[in-house]
Motif scaffolding. Structure first.
Motif, PDB file in Angstrom:
ATOM      1  N   LEU A 183       0.846  -1.189   0.000  1.00  7.00           N
ATOM      2  CA  LEU A 183       0.000   0.000   0.000  1.00  7.00           C
ATOM      3  C   LEU A 183       0.887   1.246   0.000  1.00  7.00           C
ATOM      4  N   PRO A 184       0.647   2.179  -0.875  1.00  4.06           N
ATOM      5  CA  PRO A 184       1.444   3.413  -0.839  1.00  4.06           C
ATOM      6  C   PRO A 184       1.030   4.285   0.343  1.00  4.06           C
ATOM      7  N   ASP A 185       1.887   5.173   0.750  1.00  4.37           N
ATOM      8  CA  ASP A 185       1.489   6.154   1.761  1.00  4.37           C
ATOM      9  C   ASP A 185       0.349   6.978   1.195  1.00  4.37           C
ATOM     10  N   GLY A 186      -0.679   7.176   1.983  1.00 11.39           N
ATOM     11  CA  GLY A 186      -1.819   7.920   1.473  1.00 11.39           C
ATOM     12  C   GLY A 186      -2.750   8.340   2.580  1.00 11.39           C
ATOM     13  N   PRO A 187      -3.678   9.199   2.267  1.00 11.87           N
ATOM     14  CA  PRO A 187      -4.592   9.739   3.278  1.00 11.87           C
ATOM     15  C   PRO A 187      -5.813   8.874   3.534  1.00 11.87           C
ATOM     16  N   GLY A 188      -5.950   7.730   2.821  1.00 16.32           N
ATOM     17  CA  GLY A 188      -7.103   6.870   3.029  1.00 16.32           C
ATOM     18  C   GLY A 188      -8.234   7.117   2.061  1.00 16.32           C
ATOM     19  N   ALA A 189      -7.905   7.421   0.797  1.00 15.77           N
ATOM     20  CA  ALA A 189      -8.942   7.589  -0.222  1.00 15.77           C
ATOM     21  C   ALA A 189      -9.543   6.223  -0.543  1.00 15.77           C
ATOM     22  N   LEU A 190     -10.865   6.127  -0.506  1.00 15.51           N
ATOM     23  CA  LEU A 190     -11.553   4.849  -0.682  1.00 15.51           C
ATOM     24  C   LEU A 190     -12.481   4.930  -1.885  1.00 15.51           C
ATOM     25  N   LEU A 209      -8.097   1.178  -2.085  1.00 17.06           N
ATOM     26  CA  LEU A 209      -7.665   2.042  -0.993  1.00 17.06           C
ATOM     27  C   LEU A 209      -6.402   2.763  -1.445  1.00 17.06           C
ATOM     28  N   ASP A 210      -6.489   4.081  -1.525  1.00 17.08           N
ATOM     29  CA  ASP A 210      -5.384   4.900  -2.020  1.00 17.08           C
ATOM     30  C   ASP A 210      -4.893   4.399  -3.378  1.00 17.08           C
ATOM     31  N   ARG A 233      -5.083  -5.108   7.123  1.00 13.45           N
ATOM     32  CA  ARG A 233      -5.753  -5.023   8.420  1.00 13.45           C
ATOM     33  C   ARG A 233      -5.110  -3.959   9.310  1.00 13.45           C
ATOM     34  N   ARG A 234      -3.834  -3.658   9.085  1.00 13.09           N
ATOM     35  CA  ARG A 234      -3.203  -2.556   9.830  1.00 13.09           C
ATOM     36  C   ARG A 234      -3.673  -1.202   9.301  1.00 13.09           C
ATOM     37  N   ALA A 235      -4.033  -1.164   8.014  1.00 13.24           N
ATOM     38  CA  ALA A 235      -4.445   0.099   7.409  1.00 13.24           C
ATOM     39  C   ALA A 235      -5.905   0.439   7.693  1.00 13.24           C
ATOM     40  N   VAL A 236      -6.715  -0.571   8.022  1.00 13.96           N
ATOM     41  CA  VAL A 236      -8.145  -0.365   8.273  1.00 13.96           C
ATOM     42  C   VAL A 236      -8.469  -0.926   9.651  1.00 13.96           C
ATOM     43  N   ALA A 237      -8.992  -0.085  10.540  1.00 11.40           N
ATOM     44  CA  ALA A 237      -9.371  -0.519  11.889  1.00 11.40           C
ATOM     45  C   ALA A 237     -10.889  -0.512  12.013  1.00 11.40           C
ATOM     46  N   TYR A 238     -11.413  -1.525  12.692  1.00  7.28           N
ATOM     47  CA  TYR A 238     -12.860  -1.681  12.858  1.00  7.28           C
ATOM     48  C   TYR A 238     -13.249  -1.570  14.335  1.00  7.28           C
ATOM     49  N   ALA A 239     -14.432  -1.044  14.567  1.00  8.71           N
ATOM     50  CA  ALA A 239     -15.101  -1.137  15.864  1.00  8.71           C
ATOM     51  C   ALA A 239     -16.515  -1.622  15.583  1.00  8.71           C
TER      52      ALA A 239
END
Length: 594
Positions: A338-345, A403-404, A417-423
């Motif tokens: 995954l490239p560094d990014g702001p979380g564009a989905l 994602l990005d 899974r490190r890039a996306v956290a769930y609750a």
């Protein structure tokens, strides 16, 4: 095109898969099995030598020559047999425990890999049955297999010894072998299906019991305990029928073998007596012949070994069913970082079918980076399925999730899974203590980081009030649904992911607490993207944008204030269950986000 396997063939297939898994276990632990086999060989050799040494001792007593050497030889073989038997018992137990641990580790790992689709196919009670009984049964496999081989070797050796004493004795014994083999084959053919059915019905009762345990309060409140007991025990007649079929098969073979064994022994010893009277064998050889005959007819005990081995096969086959199940989500063969990014989905033409029903239908959604988006829709519209597809908790049947700019299907699962956290709505109690639960995704997190995350979720106050604070064992930390959700939010906040997904994670919070948590989360969400499954108008109002999900597609992506003018949008919240006392009109009124 091949015919589908019939139900009658299913137990045979289960046993085949069980044998395959048991062979894999034997290859994995071949060094231990080799030691166990060596101990078995020594024991069998000592047992076969014992009648010879006993006969020599008897003849030495009669002749008065070489008595000391004969007794010493007898004592040696008896001691060797005892030591080999002890070593066999110890090695068999150790090897069996290693096989059980290996099967259970693999089974647990595969169950977790199968995820939600696997939970539908293998319910909790069924998995528990496979994990305990089915995976525990093969522990006896090494000892049983070598015990059976030893019994066959002992029988073969005893028959050879009888032939060396007098060939007619071996011939008399051989006449009883075909009926015994026929009886064993009949048992294996009859008992395979009942064995499999018995374990399956046991698992079904376990599944129903676990379901009832989870809904115990509802059952008591409804006064339906008696009805629920009947539901749980409904498979009991089928379980009893399978058990009776198994016992019937065992009984039919058992009585035949129990008659055949002494009949053979009497016949061979009687023939040896005639040969003694004719002067063709000595008294010592008569005693040895009687001992060898007793050893040979001991092969009738192979019936119990066959029963146990059949049970091992069926148990291993039930474990293999889970191990052979293909996970719905597979890791990519050639992962792309995954490239560094702001979380564009972005979701492009995403279609997800569940149980034959299309939940998401060619859905398109673009979430700008650093944006909080509320996902809104009526119950059953697929909100949870949509957010689950982001980090591949489920995979779409068609389309792609980016994602990005990178297709998430091409990203290594741990990195995704490190890039996306769930609750989630009902956070799992994972870990030993409250600290462990919050730090589950980051086990190395310091206490200060854990407390900061708890403060973000408005959980620090009630956690510090627990008997041991953050070190309170989870089993000793009574929590309400809202408190548990706040710990789940703290766990997600601590993950420090670029994309945060709250799947109905504030539904148990009262409105005031939700507003406090939302304000605190703003600091955490700054500079990252978030999706919130929203059931309350107030929750949607605090988001930057609302993704209105309808009929499997995004009907609109706009601020809540713009959408509120549409009566169909307002009707979505009217259809959703809310907390008692939710001030729907006031919270829904367009205005600045809280």
């Amino acid at each position: 095109m091949p015919e589908p396997e019939s139900e009658a063939g299913a137990p045979a297939a289960l046993r085949r898969e069980g044998r395959r898994l048991l062979r894999a276990a034997a290859r994995r632990f071949r060094a231990l099995l080799a030691l166990l086999a060596a101990a078995t060989v020594v024991r069998v050799a000592a047992m076969l030598a014992t009648p010879v040494m006993l006969g020599r001792a008897i003849d030495a007593v009669r002749s008065g020559h070489g008595l000391g050497a004969a007794i010493a030889g007898l004592a040696f073989v008896l001691l060797t047999a005892a030591l080999a038997d002890a070593a066999e018992e110890l090695l068999g137990t150790y090897c069996g425990s290693r096989i059980t641990a290996w099967l259970r580790h693999r089974l647990v790992g595969r169950v977790l890999e199968l995820g939600v689709p696997g939970r539908r196919r293998f319910p909790a009670g069924d998995v528990l049955s496979r994990l305990t009984e089915s995976a525990g049964g093969p522990a006896a496999f090494p000892a049983l297999l070598l015990s059976g081989a030893a019994a066959l070797a002992t029988t073969a050796g005893a028959v050879v010894a009888l032939a060396l004493i007098d060939w007619t004795l071996a011939l008399v014994f051989a006449l009883g072998v075909p009926p015994a083999v026929l009886a064993l084959r009949m048992f294996v053919a009859k008992a395979g299906a009942p064995f499999a059915d018995y374990q399956r019905h046991q698992a079904e009762i376990g599944t129903r019991l676990l379901d009832a345990r989870q809904g115990a309060r509802t059952i008591r409140a409804s006064g339906t305990t008696a009805r629920e007991v009947r539901r749980i025990l409904r498979p009991l007649p089928l379980l009893g029928a399978a058990g009776r079929l198994t016992w019937d098969a065992q009984g039919q073979v058992g009585w035949r073998l129990s008659l055949l064994a002494p009949l053979l022994q009497i016949t061979v010893v009687g023939a040896a007596g005639f040969r003694l009277a004719a002067g063709d064998v000595t008294a010592g050889e008569l005693v040895a012949a009687a001992s060898y005959t007793a050893m040979a007819v001991g092969a009738a005990a192979l019936f119990d070994t066959f029963v146990a081995l059949l049970n091992c096969e069926v148990g291993a086959g039930r474990v293999a069913e889970v191990l052979d199940a293909v996970p719905a989500v597979r890791p990519p063969e050639r992962p792309v970082p995954l490239p560094d990014g702001p979380g564009a989905l972005r979701l492009r033409g995403v279609t997800v079918r569940v149980g034959g029903r299309t939940v998401l239908d060619r859905l398109d959604l673009a979430v700008p980076p650093n944006t909080a988006v509320a996902v809104v829709g009526t119950s059953g519209s697929g909100k949870s399925v949509l957010v689950a597809a982001i980090a591949r908790l489920v995979d779409p049947d068609e389309g792609r999730v980016e994602l990005d700019g990178v297709d998430v299907a091409d990203v290594a699962l741990p990195e995704l899974r490190r890039a996306v956290a769930y609750a989630f709505e009902r956070p799992a109690l994972l870990g030993a203590t409250v600290h462990d639960m919050i730090a589950y995704a980051r086990p190395g997190a310091a206490r200060a980081e854990v407390r900061r995350a708890a403060r973000t979720a408005a959980a620090d106050g009630f956690v510090r009030a627990l008997p041991a604070g953050y070190d309170t064992p989870l089993a000793e930390a009574p929590m309400s649904g809202g408190e548990l959700q706040r710990l789940g939010l703290a766990r997600a906040a601590l993950a420090d992911a670029r994309l945060l997904v709250l799947d109905d994670a504030t539904s148990s919070l009262d409105t005031a607490t939700e507003m406090r948590v939302t304000r605190a989360l703003r600091e955490v969400l700054a500079g990252r993207t978030s999706l919130v499954v929203a059931r309350r108008p107030a929750t949607a109002a605090r988001a930057d944008l609302v993704a209105w999900l309808d009929a499997g597609r995004i009907r609109a992506l706009a601020p809540h204030a713009e959408l509120w003018a549409d009566p169909r949008y307002r009707a979505v919240f009217a259809a959703e269950p809310g907390e008692p006392g939710d001030p729907v009109p006031a919270a829904a009124a367009p205005g600045p986000a809280a």
